[in-house]
Design an enzyme around this catalytic site. Sequence first.
Site, PDB file in Angstrom:
ATOM      1  N   LYS A   1     -11.530   3.564  18.128  1.00 20.71           N
ATOM      2  CA  LYS A   1     -11.742   3.038  18.738  1.00 20.71           C
ATOM      3  C   LYS A   1     -10.786   1.983  18.822  1.00 20.71           C
ATOM      4  O   LYS A   1      -9.448   1.533  19.709  1.00 20.71           O
ATOM      5  CB  LYS A   1     -12.544   2.619  20.131  1.00 20.71           C
TER       6      LYS A   1
ATOM      7  N   ARG B   1     -27.982   2.839  17.573  1.00 19.17           N
ATOM      8  CA  ARG B   1     -26.917   2.952  18.336  1.00 19.17           C
ATOM      9  C   ARG B   1     -25.971   4.355  19.075  1.00 19.17           C
ATOM     10  O   ARG B   1     -25.802   4.425  19.774  1.00 19.17           O
ATOM     11  CB  ARG B   1     -25.391   2.741  17.369  1.00 19.17           C
TER      12      ARG B   1
ATOM     13  N   ARG C   1     -19.826  -5.247   7.370  1.00 16.13           N
ATOM     14  CA  ARG C   1     -20.407  -5.552   9.409  1.00 16.13           C
ATOM     15  C   ARG C   1     -22.111  -5.083   8.587  1.00 16.13           C
ATOM     16  O   ARG C   1     -22.951  -3.829   8.739  1.00 16.13           O
ATOM     17  CB  ARG C   1     -20.130  -3.919   9.619  1.00 16.13           C
TER      18      ARG C   1
ATOM     19  N   ARG D   1     -19.885   0.001  29.117  1.00 18.66           N
ATOM     20  CA  ARG D   1     -20.958   1.142  28.394  1.00 18.66           C
ATOM     21  C   ARG D   1     -21.817   1.118  28.438  1.00 18.66           C
ATOM     22  O   ARG D   1     -22.313   2.364  28.656  1.00 18.66           O
ATOM     23  CB  ARG D   1     -21.330  -0.087  27.026  1.00 18.66           C
TER      24      ARG D   1
ATOM     25  N   ARG E   1     -18.006   1.981   6.824  1.00 19.48           N
ATOM     26  CA  ARG E   1     -17.159   0.907   7.374  1.00 19.48           C
ATOM     27  C   ARG E   1     -18.144   0.199   6.487  1.00 19.48           C
ATOM     28  O   ARG E   1     -17.751  -1.354   6.482  1.00 19.48           O
ATOM     29  CB  ARG E   1     -17.127   1.576   8.325  1.00 19.48           C
TER      30      ARG E   1
HETATM   31  P1  ADP Z   1     -18.895   0.758  18.060  1.00 18.35           P
HETATM   32  O1  ADP Z   1     -18.856   0.756  19.268  1.00 18.35           O
HETATM   33  O2  ADP Z   1     -18.736   0.669  16.686  1.00 18.35           O
HETATM   34  O3  ADP Z   1     -20.505   0.380  17.884  1.00 18.35           O
HETATM   35  P2  ADP Z   1     -18.528  -2.546  18.620  1.00 18.35           P
HETATM   36  O4  ADP Z   1     -17.782  -3.665  17.964  1.00 18.35           O
HETATM   37  O5  ADP Z   1     -17.763  -1.906  20.433  1.00 18.35           O
HETATM   38  O6  ADP Z   1     -19.143  -1.329  17.839  1.00 18.35           O
HETATM   39  O7  ADP Z   1     -19.546  -2.887  19.593  1.00 18.35           O
HETATM   40  C1  ADP Z   1     -21.139  -3.867  18.712  1.00 18.35           C
HETATM   41  C2  ADP Z   1     -21.985  -4.059  19.732  1.00 18.35           C
HETATM   42  O8  ADP Z   1     -21.549  -4.886  19.657  1.00 18.35           O
HETATM   43  C3  ADP Z   1     -22.522  -2.951  20.295  1.00 18.35           C
HETATM   44  O9  ADP Z   1     -23.934  -1.799  19.452  1.00 18.35           O
HETATM   45  C4  ADP Z   1     -23.275  -3.654  21.412  1.00 18.35           C
HETATM   46  O10 ADP Z   1     -24.670  -4.417  20.296  1.00 18.35           O
HETATM   47  C5  ADP Z   1     -22.134  -5.068  21.378  1.00 18.35           C
HETATM   48  N1  ADP Z   1     -21.545  -5.183  22.768  1.00 18.35           N
HETATM   49  C6  ADP Z   1     -20.045  -4.538  22.429  1.00 18.35           C
HETATM   50  N2  ADP Z   1     -19.838  -4.276  23.709  1.00 18.35           N
HETATM   51  C7  ADP Z   1     -20.955  -4.399  24.896  1.00 18.35           C
HETATM   52  C8  ADP Z   1     -20.697  -3.577  26.226  1.00 18.35           C
HETATM   53  N3  ADP Z   1     -19.753  -3.255  27.230  1.00 18.35           N
HETATM   54  N4  ADP Z   1     -22.052  -3.650  26.407  1.00 18.35           N
HETATM   55  C9  ADP Z   1     -23.202  -4.091  25.945  1.00 18.35           C
HETATM   56  N5  ADP Z   1     -23.487  -4.686  24.803  1.00 18.35           N
HETATM   57  C10 ADP Z   1     -21.925  -4.145  24.074  1.00 18.35           C
END
Ligand code: ADP
Length: 190
Positions: free
Chosen positions: A14, A145, A134, A89, A128
């Site tokens: 993404k 996740r 990270r 999400r 990554r």
């Molecule tokens: P990825 O898609 O690789 O898991 P992101 O950087 O988008 O990583 O998100 C990392 C973390 O941030 C998620 O695992 C969650 O804990 C939190 N997070 C991000 N976006 C949201 C969201 N829209 N609602 C709730 N938690 C979120």
Amino acid sequence: MLNIVIFGAPGSGKGTQSERIVEKYGINHISTGDVLRGEMKNGTELGQIAKGYIDQGQLLPDNLIVDMLAKTLDGFQDSKGVIFDGFPRTIAQAEALKAMLAERGQSVSVMLDLDVPEEELMTRLIKRGQESGRADDNEETIKKRLVVYHSQTAPLIDWYRQEGLYAHINGLGQLETITNEICQAIDAVK
Ligand code: ADP
């Protein structure tokens, strides 16, 4: 106004594809993950709360994310549109986004679902984690996740299908090929 939701499991690409879309269409980008990592780095109250959830591979409560998103959205001026990366999400977040855009006389133009097989996601995220350090890109947290993705986030696929906004994108292959498929889906709604 072009309001694009870029969707997919963790590791589906993404962020990478969002950068390319921003460059091509000149729209703003909101990555909820990036905003939260910024808050954590700056040690803000939100950052401290976020850390507890992120380290456990869990989602933050919807109200916190929705407030944060509304603030970011209001910060954009003379915007040609936005790409939403990592949001929504949950179904509640998708409903909140719909309402938030409707209040501004706008709507989601398309939802792009970057589809990538599970084994490939795992390989990409572990790599990554090794390269970027990270903290949530370790095997144990990645597994959590992915479980959260399947139970709380994947239902949005049907939700956006019902809204008539769903576009499937093959997220496996050359970056350029994926970008081209994305651009075709965007140009079809522009
Ligand atoms: P990825 O898609 O690789 O898991 P992101 O950087 O988008 O990583 O998100 C990392 C973390 O941030 C998620 O695992 C969650 O804990 C939190 N997070 C991000 N976006 C949201 C969201 N829209 N609602 C709730 N938690 C979120």
